[in-house]
Design a protein around this motif. Structure first.
Motif, PDB file in Angstrom:
ATOM      1  N   VAL A 287      -4.001   5.873 -10.684  1.00 42.20           N
ATOM      2  CA  VAL A 287      -5.217   5.068 -10.795  1.00 42.20           C
ATOM      3  C   VAL A 287      -6.359   5.847 -10.163  1.00 42.20           C
ATOM      4  O   VAL A 287      -6.289   6.218  -8.985  1.00 42.20           O
ATOM      5  CB  VAL A 287      -5.046   3.688 -10.123  1.00 42.20           C
TER       6      VAL A 287
ATOM      7  N   ARG B 271      -0.036   6.920  -6.077  1.00 38.68           N
ATOM      8  CA  ARG B 271      -0.812   5.935  -6.833  1.00 38.68           C
ATOM      9  C   ARG B 271      -2.220   6.437  -7.144  1.00 38.68           C
ATOM     10  O   ARG B 271      -2.812   6.035  -8.145  1.00 38.68           O
ATOM     11  CB  ARG B 271      -0.900   4.620  -6.048  1.00 38.68           C
TER      12      ARG B 271
ATOM     13  N   ASP C 180      -7.539  -1.916  -6.233  1.00 33.38           N
ATOM     14  CA  ASP C 180      -7.788  -1.619  -7.635  1.00 33.38           C
ATOM     15  C   ASP C 180      -6.507  -1.317  -8.405  1.00 33.38           C
ATOM     16  O   ASP C 180      -6.567  -1.036  -9.604  1.00 33.38           O
ATOM     17  CB  ASP C 180      -8.751  -0.432  -7.757  1.00 33.38           C
ATOM     18  N   ASP C 181      -5.388  -1.344  -7.715  1.00 34.65           N
ATOM     19  CA  ASP C 181      -4.111  -1.085  -8.373  1.00 34.65           C
ATOM     20  C   ASP C 181      -3.570  -2.374  -8.997  1.00 34.65           C
ATOM     21  O   ASP C 181      -4.166  -3.443  -8.878  1.00 34.65           O
ATOM     22  CB  ASP C 181      -3.116  -0.511  -7.365  1.00 34.65           C
ATOM     23  N   HIS C 182      -2.422  -2.256  -9.626  1.00 32.03           N
ATOM     24  CA  HIS C 182      -1.785  -3.422 -10.235  1.00 32.03           C
ATOM     25  C   HIS C 182      -1.424  -4.440  -9.149  1.00 32.03           C
ATOM     26  O   HIS C 182      -0.995  -4.055  -8.049  1.00 32.03           O
ATOM     27  CB  HIS C 182      -0.529  -2.989 -10.993  1.00 32.03           C
ATOM     28  N   PRO C 183      -1.573  -5.745  -9.417  1.00 39.97           N
ATOM     29  CA  PRO C 183      -1.272  -6.758  -8.382  1.00 39.97           C
ATOM     30  C   PRO C 183       0.128  -6.634  -7.799  1.00 39.97           C
ATOM     31  O   PRO C 183       0.310  -6.794  -6.577  1.00 39.97           O
ATOM     32  CB  PRO C 183      -1.469  -8.082  -9.110  1.00 39.97           C
ATOM     33  N   LYS C 184       1.117  -6.369  -8.637  1.00 41.48           N
ATOM     34  CA  LYS C 184       2.479  -6.243  -8.113  1.00 41.48           C
ATOM     35  C   LYS C 184       2.607  -5.062  -7.158  1.00 41.48           C
ATOM     36  O   LYS C 184       3.348  -5.125  -6.172  1.00 41.48           O
ATOM     37  CB  LYS C 184       3.466  -6.084  -9.275  1.00 41.48           C
ATOM     38  N   VAL C 185       1.866  -4.010  -7.435  1.00 39.31           N
ATOM     39  CA  VAL C 185       1.953  -2.812  -6.597  1.00 39.31           C
ATOM     40  C   VAL C 185       1.311  -3.050  -5.236  1.00 39.31           C
ATOM     41  O   VAL C 185       1.914  -2.780  -4.192  1.00 39.31           O
ATOM     42  CB  VAL C 185       1.295  -1.612  -7.309  1.00 39.31           C
ATOM     43  N   TYR C 186       0.071  -3.566  -5.230  1.00 42.52           N
ATOM     44  CA  TYR C 186      -0.579  -3.730  -3.922  1.00 42.52           C
ATOM     45  C   TYR C 186       0.047  -4.855  -3.110  1.00 42.52           C
ATOM     46  O   TYR C 186       0.038  -4.813  -1.874  1.00 42.52           O
ATOM     47  CB  TYR C 186      -2.096  -3.894  -4.062  1.00 42.52           C
TER      48      TYR C 186
END
Length: 300
Positions: free
Chosen positions: A188, A184, A250-256
């Motif tokens: 990002v 990731r 700071d990553d996509h909400p679904k990812v974190y």
């Protein structure tokens, strides 16, 4: 008075005059002699051996000064030697930090400070393995105490099973998490990346809270056992979430959400699995069949 010659007046000397340094009869000479004045002997120059240094030391110093000191490879003994070189007060500080997580304190930045160790995590995992195995045997004995059909036999296989579960959790999960964070971070730019040893160190110290919880599981009170599990899960999970939240926020909400949920899930599975396997209720043992009866015929 006017005829007196000024001693400080410049005088002209003939070029062909004699040696000026020759002693003159009318000259006043001062001789400084003192019995107490002693001259020190000139020390001999140091030998060539005094300047010789250990070739390995001089080579290391030259590399450090030139900035060419390389980090040893991970399969060498020198690489792991520095990970076990840690002071006792640092280990104590990190254990206390894992037992008392604080929302504004990142475990890596506050306690590790880019200096992870394997000494604390190794002994925490080893202590937890033996605590689970020994407490499980004691708990089984206490639960079956008073049962005439039960015969106590120590289960040494629990040590092997506990070691496999604990060390797999403390090494394989950090390895997978490190790979995900590394992947990731390439996607990002703002993602904070941790080293593999830092993640292993965080996971190792997060298991410290389970040692007193496992000892409490010896007591045959279900409500106390589950309460200790809940407290241990909250403290251990808080350390992990508060540490890895800055790395994925700071990553996509679904990812974190997926990453943090997976971290908490494996933590819960470890605690519940150890509780259900090593401290489960004993099975109902079959009753011993009655012995053969002998009929006695009384004759009158």
């Amino acid at each position: 008075m006017a005829s007196m010659k000024d001693p400080f007046e410049f005088q002209d000397f003939d070029e062909d005059s004699g040696n000026l340094l020759e002693p003159r009869r009318d000259a006043v000479t001062i001789s400084i002699e003192h019995e107490d004045v002693k001259f020190e002997k000139k020390s001999a120059p140091p030998s060539a051996d005094a300047y010789e240094e250990d070739p390995e030391t001089s080579d290391d110093q030259a590399k450090l000064l030139s900035g060419q000191k390389k980090t040893p490879a991970f399969w060498t003994f020198e690489y792991y030697q520095k990970l076990f070189d840690v002071d006792t007060h640092h280990v104590k500080e990190r254990i206390i930090g894992s037992l008392l997580p604080w929302p504004r304190k990142n475990f890596v930045h506050t306690y590790l400070r880019r200096n992870p160790d394997l000494y604390g995590p190794f002994w925490i995992c080893t202590t937890l393995v033996f605590a689970i195995a020994i407490s499980g045997n004691i708990s089984t004995f206490l639960v079956n105490l008073g049962n005439s059909n039960y015969k106590y036999t120590p289960e040494f296989r629990k040590v092997t099973i506990a070691a496999t579960a604990i060390f797999s959790y403390a090494w394989l999960i950090p390895l997978a998490l490190w790979g995900v964070l590394l992947w990731r971070s390439n996607k990002v730019m703002n993602i904070v990346s941790y080293s593999f040893m830092e993640i292993v160190c965080v996971y190792g110290y997060s298991l410290a809270v389970y040692i007193p919880a496992v000892i409490i599981w010896i007591l045959p009170f279900a409500w106390l056992q589950w309460l200790s599990i809940l407290v241990a899960l909250c403290l251990s999970g808080s350390v992990l979430v508060l540490t890895f939240w800055p790395a994925v926020r700071d990553d996509h909400p679904k990812v974190y959400i997926t990453i943090l949920s997976t971290i908490v899930t494996f933590n819960v599975l470890l605690a519940i699995g150890c509780k259900m396997y090593f401290f489960s209720k004993p099975e109902n043992l079959p009753e011993k069949p009655p012995g053969p009866t002998v009929a006695v015929k009384l004759s009158t």
